[in-house]
Design a protein around this motif. Structure first.
Motif, PDB file in Angstrom:
ATOM      1  N   TYR A 259       0.785  -1.217  -0.047  1.00 46.08           N
ATOM      2  CA  TYR A 259       0.135   0.056   0.058  1.00 46.08           C
ATOM      3  C   TYR A 259       0.784   1.230   0.037  1.00 46.08           C
ATOM      4  N   GLY A 260       0.514   2.313  -0.745  1.00 44.71           N
ATOM      5  CA  GLY A 260       1.379   3.460  -0.865  1.00 44.71           C
ATOM      6  C   GLY A 260       0.572   4.497  -1.288  1.00 44.71           C
ATOM      7  N   VAL A 554      -1.949  10.074  -5.673  1.00 46.81           N
ATOM      8  CA  VAL A 554      -2.451   8.622  -6.356  1.00 46.81           C
ATOM      9  C   VAL A 554      -2.262   7.587  -4.989  1.00 46.81           C
ATOM     10  N   ARG A 555      -3.099   6.584  -5.052  1.00 50.29           N
ATOM     11  CA  ARG A 555      -3.173   5.535  -4.345  1.00 50.29           C
ATOM     12  C   ARG A 555      -2.471   4.137  -5.050  1.00 50.29           C
ATOM     13  N   LEU A 556      -1.794   3.654  -4.222  1.00 51.44           N
ATOM     14  CA  LEU A 556      -1.145   2.118  -5.110  1.00 51.44           C
ATOM     15  C   LEU A 556      -1.484   1.260  -3.994  1.00 51.44           C
ATOM     16  N   PHE A 557      -2.018   0.297  -4.896  1.00 49.08           N
ATOM     17  CA  PHE A 557      -2.135  -1.261  -4.227  1.00 49.08           C
ATOM     18  C   PHE A 557      -1.686  -2.290  -5.035  1.00 49.08           C
ATOM     19  N   GLY A 558      -0.844  -3.162  -4.207  1.00 46.58           N
ATOM     20  CA  GLY A 558      -0.280  -4.309  -5.125  1.00 46.58           C
ATOM     21  C   GLY A 558      -0.469  -5.700  -4.482  1.00 46.58           C
ATOM     22  N   ASN A 559      -0.735  -6.683  -5.212  1.00 47.72           N
ATOM     23  CA  ASN A 559      -0.630  -8.081  -4.742  1.00 47.72           C
ATOM     24  C   ASN A 559       0.370  -8.884  -5.698  1.00 47.72           C
ATOM     25  N   LYS A 560       0.279 -10.066  -5.389  1.00 50.36           N
ATOM     26  CA  LYS A 560       1.103 -11.090  -6.329  1.00 50.36           C
ATOM     27  C   LYS A 560       0.434 -11.102  -7.819  1.00 50.36           C
ATOM     28  N   LYS A 562      -1.538  -8.231  -9.499  1.00 51.56           N
ATOM     29  CA  LYS A 562      -1.597  -6.914 -10.177  1.00 51.56           C
ATOM     30  C   LYS A 562      -1.322  -5.840  -9.288  1.00 51.56           C
ATOM     31  N   LEU A 563      -1.246  -4.744 -10.006  1.00 55.31           N
ATOM     32  CA  LEU A 563      -0.756  -3.498  -9.291  1.00 55.31           C
ATOM     33  C   LEU A 563      -1.811  -2.613  -9.603  1.00 55.31           C
ATOM     34  N   THR A 564      -2.529  -1.889  -8.790  1.00 55.32           N
ATOM     35  CA  THR A 564      -3.632  -0.836  -9.035  1.00 55.32           C
ATOM     36  C   THR A 564      -3.397   0.431  -8.597  1.00 55.32           C
ATOM     37  N   VAL A 565      -3.184   1.584  -9.479  1.00 56.54           N
ATOM     38  CA  VAL A 565      -2.876   2.896  -9.075  1.00 56.54           C
ATOM     39  C   VAL A 565      -4.161   3.746  -9.380  1.00 56.54           C
ATOM     40  N   SER A 566      -4.738   4.362  -8.346  1.00 58.27           N
ATOM     41  CA  SER A 566      -5.875   5.259  -8.503  1.00 58.27           C
ATOM     42  C   SER A 566      -5.559   6.898  -8.256  1.00 58.27           C
ATOM     43  N   TYR A 567      -6.172   7.646  -9.016  1.00 59.38           N
ATOM     44  CA  TYR A 567      -5.846   9.185  -8.997  1.00 59.38           C
ATOM     45  C   TYR A 567      -7.003   9.838  -8.077  1.00 59.38           C
ATOM     46  N   THR A 609      -8.475  -3.841  -1.663  1.00 57.61           N
ATOM     47  CA  THR A 609      -8.721  -3.217  -0.290  1.00 57.61           C
ATOM     48  C   THR A 609     -10.268  -2.522  -0.555  1.00 57.61           C
ATOM     49  N   TRP A 610     -10.800  -1.995   0.507  1.00 56.72           N
ATOM     50  CA  TRP A 610     -12.111  -1.601   0.272  1.00 56.72           C
ATOM     51  C   TRP A 610     -12.051  -0.135  -0.442  1.00 56.72           C
ATOM     52  N   TYR A 611     -11.319   0.512  -0.363  1.00 57.80           N
ATOM     53  CA  TYR A 611     -11.025   1.777  -1.419  1.00 57.80           C
ATOM     54  C   TYR A 611     -10.817   1.229  -2.993  1.00 57.80           C
ATOM     55  N   VAL A 612     -10.034   0.216  -3.116  1.00 62.30           N
ATOM     56  CA  VAL A 612      -9.928  -0.085  -4.502  1.00 62.30           C
ATOM     57  C   VAL A 612     -11.176  -0.765  -4.996  1.00 62.30           C
TER      58      VAL A 612
END
Length: 652
Positions: A259-260, A554-560, A562-567, A609-612
């Protein structure tokens, strides 16, 4: 009566003095308290008795209290108080602890005295100080309240967390920590650093107008931390007082999640006008990130600020404002940085090749990287000598693993060309990444390799960045490259040499994103039309998939998988754009992905995560009509090879 000519200047001065004395003797100024508990606490300043007030009469804020009239740190025009025309009024503002006393002074100023050559950063005339009307009593901060400006950072070593803070006297201080508030039974000491006025390389940083005592910077490392556990900590000493109790969640070595929160060019806000433009939007950026950190609960996270940190530009007190402002988030999660032009840029910097005359200037305000180097301590030991008595510039390039992501930071302000120390670091680092352990590589630097903003000054720089570093990024399959400097959001297709790649497992080009929209409000235009330089190209070039003018992060969420980046936009805290990149190299574009076969695949198996989840639903809902209307077109284009098209522009 006729006076001798040699007495006329004296009599004029005496007349002016008597007028000013008469006026100031009628004016009073008072403060609601002479003792402030801690940084950010408010004080109210009241004045009365001004005859024939001018709309340009102003209140000066001074620290130390004995500063000369022209060396204020900030000011208000009295007309900002509703009752100013009566000659009375009040202003309330929060004060930041500068480890020195404060004083407030009221001055009379009129249009005829405006000096057009003395202007602030926004080209507004700086107020004149000829006519002092009144000055307040001295205001001080209470002692024994403990250190301030607390912020965390990773060390690059498992089971550790660095904490830094500032004290006024540099006396011996410690870090107490433990697994509960009532059992902070582990203690580590701190190292202390400081920089002096003589370490600054140019004005205003080394002049009285910009220099202020920076205090003593403490650096301690909490060790022996168990993975993924919440720890409580407190910094200070028995003699100087202890800070409030903070907490953080320690990193996990083999975590399957990351999480970043990432952004560039945030800066800081001040409750008053000063010599340079400050960044009011930075308040919202911190507010929404704090919301997201709280929502994560007991999951570790990090913040990444990719250059143009405080925008102090040689005015020392803005660093104090900045660290006070970020403390609510930087005391909870590690706060990582890389250097930008407004930390370092100065006329005689050691590395300034011939081609860079239009690139590197004096944006650093004479700081030459010193406050940045000492106020942060990033992993690794990268440094470059300044060529002056100042300590070497630090925190230039480094990397660390966090969950499923390998994060890399580098400096666009120092030598990055082939053969340089920085180039060799990047080459060796990228080639040694274990993609089984960290399937995603995220590289961060300040000045962008790709942008469609009208940034002609940096053209020679971008040409070298493309020639020297892009081949490294492509060869080592960098997943994402984040950039700042341009104060907007822009997301590109997977790129190599301005060409969009095919989204698939056999060819994985980096996705570039410009995220310098966290606070600085100067906004460049987008790349202009060749025949109309004042009109931006629209629709944007094919390589640019999303352009946004909304402030945010931007919010970054990654697992094994995929990587998801939200503006996330600051005006509503909602998601405005999403990109998702599979470990295989496929790229989801705004919630949909086109594979090499042309099939439209929706991902429903990844852990969010909830926000993703919310972000994905919002974006999918917004684009539902688009997907239904153009799905046949996407299939047709996919059969010929993926065709990247701009999907949305979110200017505001």
């Amino acid at each position: 009566m006729i006076f001798p000519s040699n007495l006329i200047p004296f009599l004029s001065f005496l007349s002016l003095f008597l007028i000013q004395f008469s006026s100031s003797s009628q004016v009073s100024i008072s403060v609601t308290t002479k003792s402030i508990p801690k940084s950010g606490d408010p004080i109210t300043i009241q004045w009365s008795g001004i005859d024939s007030p001018s709309k340009l009469d102003w209140l000066g804020i001074y620290s130390p209290a004995n500063s000369s009239h022209q060396n204020f740190i900030g000011y208000f025009f009295l007309s900002s108080s509703p009752e100013w025309e009566s000659g009375s009024g009040s202003i309330t503002l929060p004060l930041i602890n500068l480890r020195s006393d404060y004083q407030f002074r009221v001055f009379h100023w009129v249009d005829s005295e405006i000096n057009p050559k003395k202007q602030d950063h926004d080209h507004n005339p700086l107020p004149g100080t000829r006519h002092l009307l009144a000055q307040s009593e001295t205001v001080r901060f209470e002692t024994g309240r403990g250190p301030e400006q607390v912020h965390l950072a990773l060390t690059g070593m498992a089971g550790e967390m660095r904490v830094m803070f500032v004290t006024h006297d540099g006396s011996e201080s410690s870090v107490k920590y433990g697994s509960t508030r009532n059992e902070m039974d582990r203690v580590v000491g701190t190292q202390v650093a400081r920089y002096e006025r003589e370490d600054m390389c140019d004005s205003p940083a080394n002049q009285s107008i910009g220099w202020r005592d920076p205090g003593y910077i403490h650096d301690g490392v909490m060790i022996g931390l168990e993975e993924g556990r919440r720890y409580y900590y407190q910094v200070g000493s028995d003699s100087g007082g202890w800070s409030t109790i903070y907490s953080f969640v320690s990193q996990t070595g083999d975590s399957s999640e990351t999480y970043g929160f990432l952004f560039g060019d945030m800066g800081t806000a001040t409750p008053y006008s000063t010599f340079v433009r400050t960044q009011d939007e930075s308040i919202s950026t911190i507010k929404w990130i704090n919301r997201d950190i709280e929502a994560l609960g007991n999951k570790p996270a990090m913040i990444s600020h990719i250059g143009d940190i405080s925008y102090a530009r040689g005015y020392s007190w803005l660093w104090d404002n900045f660290f006070n402002q970020i403390e609510p988030v930087a005391s909870k999660v590690p706060y990582h940085v890389c250097i930008g032009n407004h930390e370092y840029d100065w006329l005689s910097q050691p590395w300034k090749p011939d081609w860079s005359y239009s690139v590197y200037g004096k944006d650093g305000g004479g700081e030459c990287g010193v406050p940045y180097s000492l106020r942060f301590h990033m992993p690794g030991n990268s440094l470059e000598p300044t060529g002056t008595r100042a300590p070497a510039t630090r925190n230039l390039y480094y990397s660390f693993d966090m969950g499923v992501v390998h994060f890399v930071y580098f400096s666009t302000e120092t030598n990055f060309l082939s053969g340089s120390k920085q180039y060799e670091f990047l080459k060796n680092d990228l080639e040694s990444v274990d993609r089984n352990r960290t399937p995603f590589i995220v590289v961060q630097g300040h000045r962008p390799m790709y942008t469609t903003s009208y940034e002609t000054r940096d053209t020679p720089f971008r040409e070298r960045l493309l020639a020297h570093l892009e081949p490294l990024f492509v060869k080592n399959k960098v997943t994402l490259a984040f950039w700042g400097h341009v104060h907007r959001y822009e997301r590109f297709c997977p790129l190599n040499n301005f060409t969009c790649g095919i989204s698939g497992v056999n060819e994985s080009f980096p996705v570039h994103m410009v995220i310098g929209m966290a606070g600085q409000d100067w906004q460049p235009i987008w790349q202009p039309r060749p025949d109309h330089l004042t009109d931006p190209i629209f629709p944007q070039p094919v390589r640019s998939l999303f352009r946004g003018g909304v402030f945010g992060y931007v919010r970054l969420f990654g697992n094994k998988e995929k990587l998801t980046v939200s503006y996330v936009g600051n005006h509503d805290g909602e998601v405005h754009d999403v990109v998702e990149i599979l470990a295989s190299g496929q790229v989801f574009n705004g919630g949909h992905v086109t594979s090499e076969s042309g099939e439209l695949n929706l991902n429903s198996n990844s852990t969010f995560t909830w926000y993703v989840k919310v972000a994905s639903l919002l974006v999918l809902g917004a684009f539902l009509g688009y997907v239904l209307g153009f799905v046949s077109r996407l299939r047709k284009d996919g059969a010929l090879g993926t065709k990247w098209t701009p999907v949305k522009s979110d200017d505001a």
